[in-house]
Design an enzyme around this catalytic site. Structure first.
Site, PDB file in Angstrom:
ATOM      1  N   ASP A   1      13.321 -11.692  46.485  1.00  0.00           N
ATOM      2  CA  ASP A   1      12.241 -12.566  46.012  1.00  0.00           C
ATOM      3  C   ASP A   1      12.655 -14.036  45.994  1.00  0.00           C
ATOM      4  O   ASP A   1      12.434 -14.742  45.001  1.00  0.00           O
ATOM      5  CB  ASP A   1      11.792 -12.139  44.617  1.00  0.00           C
ATOM      6  CG  ASP A   1      11.207 -10.737  44.578  1.00  0.00           C
ATOM      7  OD1 ASP A   1      10.988 -10.170  45.666  1.00  0.00           O
ATOM      8  OD2 ASP A   1      10.984 -10.218  43.476  1.00  0.00           O
TER       9      ASP A   1
ATOM     10  N   ASP B   1      11.815  -8.777  50.317  1.00  0.00           N
ATOM     11  CA  ASP B   1      10.562  -9.464  49.990  1.00  0.00           C
ATOM     12  C   ASP B   1      10.809 -10.950  49.720  1.00  0.00           C
ATOM     13  O   ASP B   1      10.274 -11.514  48.768  1.00  0.00           O
ATOM     14  CB  ASP B   1       9.914  -8.822  48.758  1.00  0.00           C
ATOM     15  CG  ASP B   1       9.687  -7.331  48.910  1.00  0.00           C
ATOM     16  OD1 ASP B   1       9.492  -6.878  50.053  1.00  0.00           O
ATOM     17  OD2 ASP B   1       9.721  -6.623  47.892  1.00  0.00           O
TER      18      ASP B   1
ATOM     19  N   ARG C   1       5.774  -5.992  54.228  1.00  0.00           N
ATOM     20  CA  ARG C   1       5.136  -4.817  53.657  1.00  0.00           C
ATOM     21  C   ARG C   1       4.007  -5.275  52.733  1.00  0.00           C
ATOM     22  O   ARG C   1       4.012  -6.405  52.230  1.00  0.00           O
ATOM     23  CB  ARG C   1       6.133  -3.932  52.902  1.00  0.00           C
ATOM     24  CG  ARG C   1       6.845  -4.577  51.727  1.00  0.00           C
ATOM     25  CD  ARG C   1       7.737  -3.544  51.060  1.00  0.00           C
ATOM     26  NE  ARG C   1       8.636  -4.125  50.064  1.00  0.00           N
ATOM     27  CZ  ARG C   1       9.457  -3.392  49.302  1.00  0.00           C
ATOM     28  NH1 ARG C   1       9.488  -2.067  49.426  1.00  0.00           N
ATOM     29  NH2 ARG C   1      10.255  -3.971  48.422  1.00  0.00           N
TER      30      ARG C   1
ATOM     31  N   TRP D   1       2.217  -5.836  49.686  1.00  0.00           N
ATOM     32  CA  TRP D   1       2.362  -5.885  48.239  1.00  0.00           C
ATOM     33  C   TRP D   1       1.037  -5.532  47.561  1.00  0.00           C
ATOM     34  O   TRP D   1       1.002  -4.876  46.532  1.00  0.00           O
ATOM     35  CB  TRP D   1       2.835  -7.276  47.817  1.00  0.00           C
ATOM     36  CG  TRP D   1       3.109  -7.421  46.357  1.00  0.00           C
ATOM     37  CD1 TRP D   1       3.473  -6.427  45.490  1.00  0.00           C
ATOM     38  CD2 TRP D   1       3.040  -8.612  45.564  1.00  0.00           C
ATOM     39  NE1 TRP D   1       3.639  -6.925  44.221  1.00  0.00           N
ATOM     40  CE2 TRP D   1       3.378  -8.265  44.238  1.00  0.00           C
ATOM     41  CE3 TRP D   1       2.728  -9.935  45.868  1.00  0.00           C
ATOM     42  CZ2 TRP D   1       3.412  -9.204  43.212  1.00  0.00           C
ATOM     43  CZ3 TRP D   1       2.775 -10.875  44.844  1.00  0.00           C
ATOM     44  CH2 TRP D   1       3.106 -10.505  43.533  1.00  0.00           C
TER      45      TRP D   1
END
Length: 398
Positions: free
Chosen positions: A168, A189, A251, A253
């Site tokens: 993140d 991510d 991907r 979320w």
């Protein structure tokens, strides 16, 4: 305070949900070479007006409507920096993304861990590196969300900046954001959120550091568009994706996640299927992932997921995607308009399918600080170094 009306430009536009939107313009000082009301300086060695960036930000009056430049001299500033909602019209001017660093090691919670957080509208940042050091380097802390930056305010632009983390790294929370010639590094991510954002000529470097490198497949994006009328989405144009290990391009979320990658160079870190529906298997028709005019070993789409969208000829035009992004610092009137059907991305004004993606920023040149990014070698030349040099050695202040 002045207001600016934003208008929709094709029939079915989800960008502004078929309503107009206004935002104030920051005032200029025509007598100043930077067109700012004032410049304050930050020097960790004590030779400026302030020794911390946060103290310089705090000195700006609440409800400010004039461009204020904060010049930040070279150095590693070990602090958390937060720009609150009322501190608008700030221009953070660093000495270069390899010279001016803001570092912290927050990791308690996702929404409190960011080294740099901005809630305010009208933010311009140039030549600064943002790091969350908690999972970087030889330390063996548990891998947790540890953000380098969290951007919530509308109309934020980052030029020649770098962002370092593992999980993140960059929370592109929401609002219209522009990233130009930036370097973004992470492994899980590491660009996520529901921003309506354009990334141009930037390097996305995939690295899990010492956490499962070579065994874990990571994720570059996790876009969070959560409904059919949500205007958010990520566009990557003329970017480079490389690193160590293997990763998905993104991907989902949220249920209507949307990412477009165009005219970019993709290395072999990209897994053949490209994308992951994550928790939305069975609802892939709601997801919008598209790739066009990319090159490199990771750009082969022959084994991509069957539900990936395709760009229409109208959008591609002469073999090159016609996306245009706003240059916030010049504030030229530009627009990128793309409307999505169930199977393709097109610029067909008659498309009534209920999916659309238009990025339009209408801001006059007369309301911009007098700053133009320096003219240096294109990002493609920097990438040649990246392929043979450890990521921390890459020159990112282009």
């Amino acid at each position: 305070m002045q207001f600016l009306q934003f208008f929709l430009c094709i029939t079915v536009l989800l960008l502004y949900c078929n309503v107009s939107r206004s935002a104030f313009l920051c005032e200029l000082n025509q007598a100043n070479p930077f067109k700012v009301a004032l410049t304050s300086t930050v020097d960790i060695a004590g030779k400026g007006n302030f020794t911390t960036i946060q103290s310089a930000v705090d000195s700006i009056p609440s409800g400010n409507t004039k461009w204020i430049r904060i010049q930040i001299f070279a150095g590693v500033y070990r602090e958390k920096v937060t720009i609150t909602y009322d501190k608008t019209c700030i221009f953070l001017d660093g000495a270069g993304s390899r010279e001016t660093f803001i570092e912290w090691d927050g990791h308690e919670r996702t929404n409190t861990s960011a080294t740099f957080t901005s809630y305010a509208e009208n933010l311009v940042v140039k030549g600064i590196g943002f790091k969350n050091t908690y999972n970087l380097g030889p330390k063996q802390n548990d891998l947790v969300p540890a953000l380098a930056a969290e951007i919530l305010g509308d109309k934020a632009a980052f030029y020649n900046c770098s962002f370092f983390g593992v999980q993140d790294t960059l929370w592109d929370v929401g609002g219209r954001h522009y990233f130009y010639q930036c370097y973004i590094q992470g492994g899980a991510d590491f660009i996520f959120g529901k921003g309506q954002s354009f990334y141009e000529q930037s390097v996305l470097y995939y690295s899990l550091e010492t956490y499962g490198q070579g065994t874990y497949i990571g994720y570059i994006t996790a876009q969070g568009r959560d409904s059919a009328d949500d205007p958010s989405g990520f566009v990557f144009k003329d970017c480079v994706i490389l690193g160590k290990g293997k990763a998905y391009l993104g991907r989902a979320w949220k249920a209507f996640s949307r990412v477009i990658i165009a005219n970019s160079k993709l290395s072999d870190i990209v897994v053949p299927v490209g994308w992951d529906a994550w928790q939305f298997v069975g609802h892939e028709d709601q997801l919008t992932y598209a790739e066009e005019d990319n090159s490199g070993p990771g750009a082969d789409t022959s084994k991509r997921v069957p539900w990936q969208k395709k760009l229409s000829e109208g959008v591609k035009g002469n073999g090159h995607v016609k996306f245009k992004c706003p240059t916030f610092l010049k504030f030229k009137v530009k627009a990128m308009a793309v409307t999505l059907s169930d199977d393709e991305v097109s610029d067909n004004e008659s498309d009534k399918t209920g999916l659309g993606f238009v990025k339009s920023i209408f801001v006059p040149e007369t309301h911009s600080p007098n700053f133009v990014p320096s003219s240096k070698p294109p990002v493609s030349e920097i990438v040649k170094q990246a392929e043979v040099t450890p990521p921390r050695k890459i020159r990112v202040d282009l």
